[in-house]
Motif scaffolding. Structure first.
Motif, PDB file in Angstrom:
ATOM      1  N   VAL A  28       0.826  -1.200   0.000  1.00  0.00           N
ATOM      2  CA  VAL A  28       0.000   0.000   0.000  1.00  0.00           C
ATOM      3  C   VAL A  28       0.868   1.261   0.000  1.00  0.00           C
ATOM      4  O   VAL A  28       1.830   1.361   0.758  1.00  0.00           O
ATOM      5  CB  VAL A  28      -0.910   0.003   1.258  1.00  0.00           C
ATOM      6  N   GLN A  29       0.510   2.189  -0.869  1.00  0.00           N
ATOM      7  CA  GLN A  29       1.205   3.477  -0.898  1.00  0.00           C
ATOM      8  C   GLN A  29       0.662   4.341   0.237  1.00  0.00           C
ATOM      9  O   GLN A  29      -0.540   4.593   0.310  1.00  0.00           O
ATOM     10  CB  GLN A  29       0.931   4.146  -2.245  1.00  0.00           C
ATOM     11  N   LEU A  30       1.560   4.805   1.111  1.00  0.00           N
ATOM     12  CA  LEU A  30       1.084   5.465   2.329  1.00  0.00           C
ATOM     13  C   LEU A  30       0.481   6.844   2.069  1.00  0.00           C
ATOM     14  O   LEU A  30      -0.461   7.243   2.750  1.00  0.00           O
ATOM     15  CB  LEU A  30       2.210   5.541   3.362  1.00  0.00           C
ATOM     16  N   SER A  31       0.965   7.570   1.083  1.00  0.00           N
ATOM     17  CA  SER A  31       0.436   8.918   0.850  1.00  0.00           C
ATOM     18  C   SER A  31      -0.991   8.895   0.304  1.00  0.00           C
ATOM     19  O   SER A  31      -1.764   9.813   0.568  1.00  0.00           O
ATOM     20  CB  SER A  31       1.356   9.681  -0.102  1.00  0.00           C
ATOM     21  N   THR A  32      -1.336   7.855  -0.440  1.00  0.00           N
ATOM     22  CA  THR A  32      -2.660   7.817  -1.075  1.00  0.00           C
ATOM     23  C   THR A  32      -3.557   6.692  -0.559  1.00  0.00           C
ATOM     24  O   THR A  32      -4.736   6.625  -0.909  1.00  0.00           O
ATOM     25  CB  THR A  32      -2.506   7.596  -2.595  1.00  0.00           C
ATOM     26  N   LYS A  33      -2.985   5.802   0.260  1.00  0.00           N
ATOM     27  CA  LYS A  33      -3.676   4.606   0.738  1.00  0.00           C
ATOM     28  C   LYS A  33      -4.114   3.689  -0.402  1.00  0.00           C
ATOM     29  O   LYS A  33      -5.064   2.911  -0.279  1.00  0.00           O
ATOM     30  CB  LYS A  33      -4.899   4.969   1.593  1.00  0.00           C
ATOM     31  N   GLU A  34      -3.455   3.827  -1.515  1.00  0.00           N
ATOM     32  CA  GLU A  34      -3.792   3.019  -2.684  1.00  0.00           C
ATOM     33  C   GLU A  34      -3.028   1.710  -2.704  1.00  0.00           C
ATOM     34  O   GLU A  34      -1.862   1.666  -2.297  1.00  0.00           O
ATOM     35  CB  GLU A  34      -3.373   3.779  -3.940  1.00  0.00           C
ATOM     36  N   LEU A  35      -3.676   0.696  -3.254  1.00  0.00           N
ATOM     37  CA  LEU A  35      -2.985  -0.557  -3.533  1.00  0.00           C
ATOM     38  C   LEU A  35      -2.062  -0.332  -4.723  1.00  0.00           C
ATOM     39  O   LEU A  35      -2.507   0.078  -5.787  1.00  0.00           O
ATOM     40  CB  LEU A  35      -4.016  -1.635  -3.885  1.00  0.00           C
ATOM     41  N   VAL A  36      -0.757  -0.572  -4.538  1.00  0.00           N
ATOM     42  CA  VAL A  36       0.175  -0.356  -5.651  1.00  0.00           C
ATOM     43  C   VAL A  36       0.921  -1.624  -6.049  1.00  0.00           C
ATOM     44  O   VAL A  36       1.535  -1.684  -7.100  1.00  0.00           O
ATOM     45  CB  VAL A  36       1.200   0.763  -5.351  1.00  0.00           C
ATOM     46  N   GLY A  37       0.873  -2.632  -5.174  1.00  0.00           N
ATOM     47  CA  GLY A  37       1.605  -3.849  -5.506  1.00  0.00           C
ATOM     48  C   GLY A  37       1.143  -5.034  -4.687  1.00  0.00           C
ATOM     49  O   GLY A  37       0.253  -4.917  -3.835  1.00  0.00           O
ATOM     50  N   MET A  38       1.748  -6.161  -4.985  1.00  0.00           N
ATOM     51  CA  MET A  38       1.467  -7.388  -4.217  1.00  0.00           C
ATOM     52  C   MET A  38       2.724  -8.241  -4.233  1.00  0.00           C
ATOM     53  O   MET A  38       3.449  -8.275  -5.217  1.00  0.00           O
ATOM     54  CB  MET A  38       0.304  -8.161  -4.847  1.00  0.00           C
ATOM     55  N   GLU A  39       2.971  -8.894  -3.100  1.00  0.00           N
ATOM     56  CA  GLU A  39       4.091  -9.832  -3.075  1.00  0.00           C
ATOM     57  C   GLU A  39       3.546 -11.239  -3.219  1.00  0.00           C
ATOM     58  O   GLU A  39       2.619 -11.633  -2.516  1.00  0.00           O
ATOM     59  CB  GLU A  39       4.901  -9.712  -1.773  1.00  0.00           C
ATOM     60  N   ALA A  40       4.134 -11.993  -4.146  1.00  0.00           N
ATOM     61  CA  ALA A  40       3.750 -13.390  -4.339  1.00  0.00           C
ATOM     62  C   ALA A  40       4.530 -14.249  -3.353  1.00  0.00           C
ATOM     63  O   ALA A  40       5.754 -14.144  -3.269  1.00  0.00           O
ATOM     64  CB  ALA A  40       4.050 -13.824  -5.772  1.00  0.00           C
ATOM     65  N   LEU A  41       3.824 -15.080  -2.579  1.00  0.00           N
ATOM     66  CA  LEU A  41       4.485 -15.941  -1.602  1.00  0.00           C
ATOM     67  C   LEU A  41       4.094 -17.394  -1.843  1.00  0.00           C
ATOM     68  O   LEU A  41       2.915 -17.719  -2.006  1.00  0.00           O
ATOM     69  CB  LEU A  41       4.128 -15.489  -0.181  1.00  0.00           C
ATOM     70  N   LEU A  42       5.102 -18.226  -1.876  1.00  0.00           N
ATOM     71  CA  LEU A  42       4.922 -19.625  -2.256  1.00  0.00           C
ATOM     72  C   LEU A  42       4.339 -20.457  -1.114  1.00  0.00           C
ATOM     73  O   LEU A  42       4.737 -20.308   0.039  1.00  0.00           O
ATOM     74  CB  LEU A  42       6.285 -20.191  -2.674  1.00  0.00           C
ATOM     75  N   ARG A  43       3.386 -21.320  -1.448  1.00  0.00           N
ATOM     76  CA  ARG A  43       2.783 -22.245  -0.481  1.00  0.00           C
ATOM     77  C   ARG A  43       2.871 -23.665  -1.007  1.00  0.00           C
ATOM     78  O   ARG A  43       2.681 -23.886  -2.195  1.00  0.00           O
ATOM     79  CB  ARG A  43       1.304 -21.884  -0.266  1.00  0.00           C
TER      80      ARG A  43
END
Ligand code: C2E
Ligand code: CA
Ligand code: CA
Ligand code: CA
Length: 278
Positions: A47-62
């Motif tokens: 999350v981008q803190l200045s805009t509270k927007e979703l800007v990315g995602m981390e892919a995590l292996l399961r």
């Protein structure tokens, strides 16, 4: 040797503590896990803190093991690293995460960046940039929506790392240093390596309100990142106070349970893509 393989010995269950037989069994199971479709990915919002927007995602292996159930990456990644299986597994992670990202862009969601963890062995593969470049072209995903997370220990062999990073940068992908502050990178490396972002390790962020040393470290890393014109992301943000502190420091982005745990693709789409503000 764990250090050579780039295994984060502070985070991972040391291989030495696993019995040889247990390790061999896990290696054999891992060898079959890809064909048997036992892996899946979860995604955690950034999350981008200045805009509270979703800007990315981390892919995590399961890894859903048929008998043991869900096995933590902290347990199986070191075995995958040591056996070399991390190369095909990591390739699966990268291609799956990128395809997912492309699929969401095609569906019309506002584009975000996908972060993928690279292991040492993957990072050192010859022609890594060429292979990634070809793949992205084939699926039609702009490299600017891909972020590769490496750790400080991968830049120890300075010349090799520099060459590899330069080619990846030329390709146009984003490069982040994961778990920043826990490794060995000198400021000299930082100044000269072609990188884009520092991810402040969770261990500093998690006690930032209780431990003034941690607060000093987070604040120093953030301000250094600003001076070096690097992006800075805090990981492991779990509460409002930490978030407030990070905002004061003008940290760019945050990731952590406060926003969400990592979730499966379908859930990520339902919860986060359909309404992209936090
Ligand atoms: P990492 O890259 O540092 O990933 C962040 C870890 O912190 C994830 O654990 C995530 O679930 C957890 N986390 C996120 N937010 C919070 C929080 O607010 N509080 C707490 N307590 N934890 C949080 P996970 O998924 O178990 O992964 C552990 C490690 O396994 C990763 O650490 C990464 O080093 C490795 N890993 C995971 N997936 C991959 C992969 O595809 N390839 C490689 N090479 N390594 C991977
Ligand atoms: Ca990571
Ligand atoms: Ca990390
Ligand atoms: Ca880590």
């Amino acid at each position: 040797n764990a250090k050579e393989q780039g295994v984060d010995i502070r985070r991972y269950v040391p291989l030495m503590q696993m019995k040889a037989a247990e390790r061999l069994k896990m290696e054999n199971d891992l060898r079959r896990a890809l064909e048997r479709d036992e892996f899946y990915l979860e995604y955690q919002p950034q999350v981008q803190l200045s805009t509270k927007e979703l800007v990315g995602m981390e892919a995590l292996l399961r890894w859903q093991h048929p008998k043991r159930g869900l096995v933590s990456p902290v347990e199986f990644i070191p075995v995958a690293e040591e056996s070399g299986l991390i190369v095909p597994i990591g390739e699966w992670v990268l291609t799956t995460a990128c395809r997912q990202n492309k699929e969401w862009q095609t569906a019309g969601y506002r584009p975000i960046c996908v972060s993928v963890n690279l292991s040492m062995r993957q990072f050192l593969q010859p022609n890594l940039a060429g292979k990634i470049g070809e793949f992205l072209k084939r699926i039609g995903l702009d490299p600017c929506y891909v972020d590769l997370e490496i750790t400080e220990s991968m830049t120890l062999d300075k010349e090799k790392a520099f060459e590899q990073l330069k080619r990846l940068k030329e390709l146009g992908v984003f490069i982040s240093i994961d778990d920043f502050g826990t490794g060995y990178s000198s400021l000299h490396y930082l100044k000269n390596m072609p990188i884009d972002r520092l991810k402040i390790d969770r261990s500093f962020v998690s006690e930032v309100m209780e431990d003034s040393n941690n607060a000093a470290i987070v604040s120093t890393i953030t301000s250094m990142a600003h001076h070096l014109k690097l992006k800075v992301t805090a990981e492991g943000v779990e509460n409002e106070d930490q978030l407030q502190f990070l905002r004061q420091q003008r940290c760019h982005e945050a990731q952590g349970y406060f926003f969400s745990k990592p979730v499966r693709a379908q859930e990520f789409e339902n919860i986060f893509l359909k309404s992209a503000t936090f």
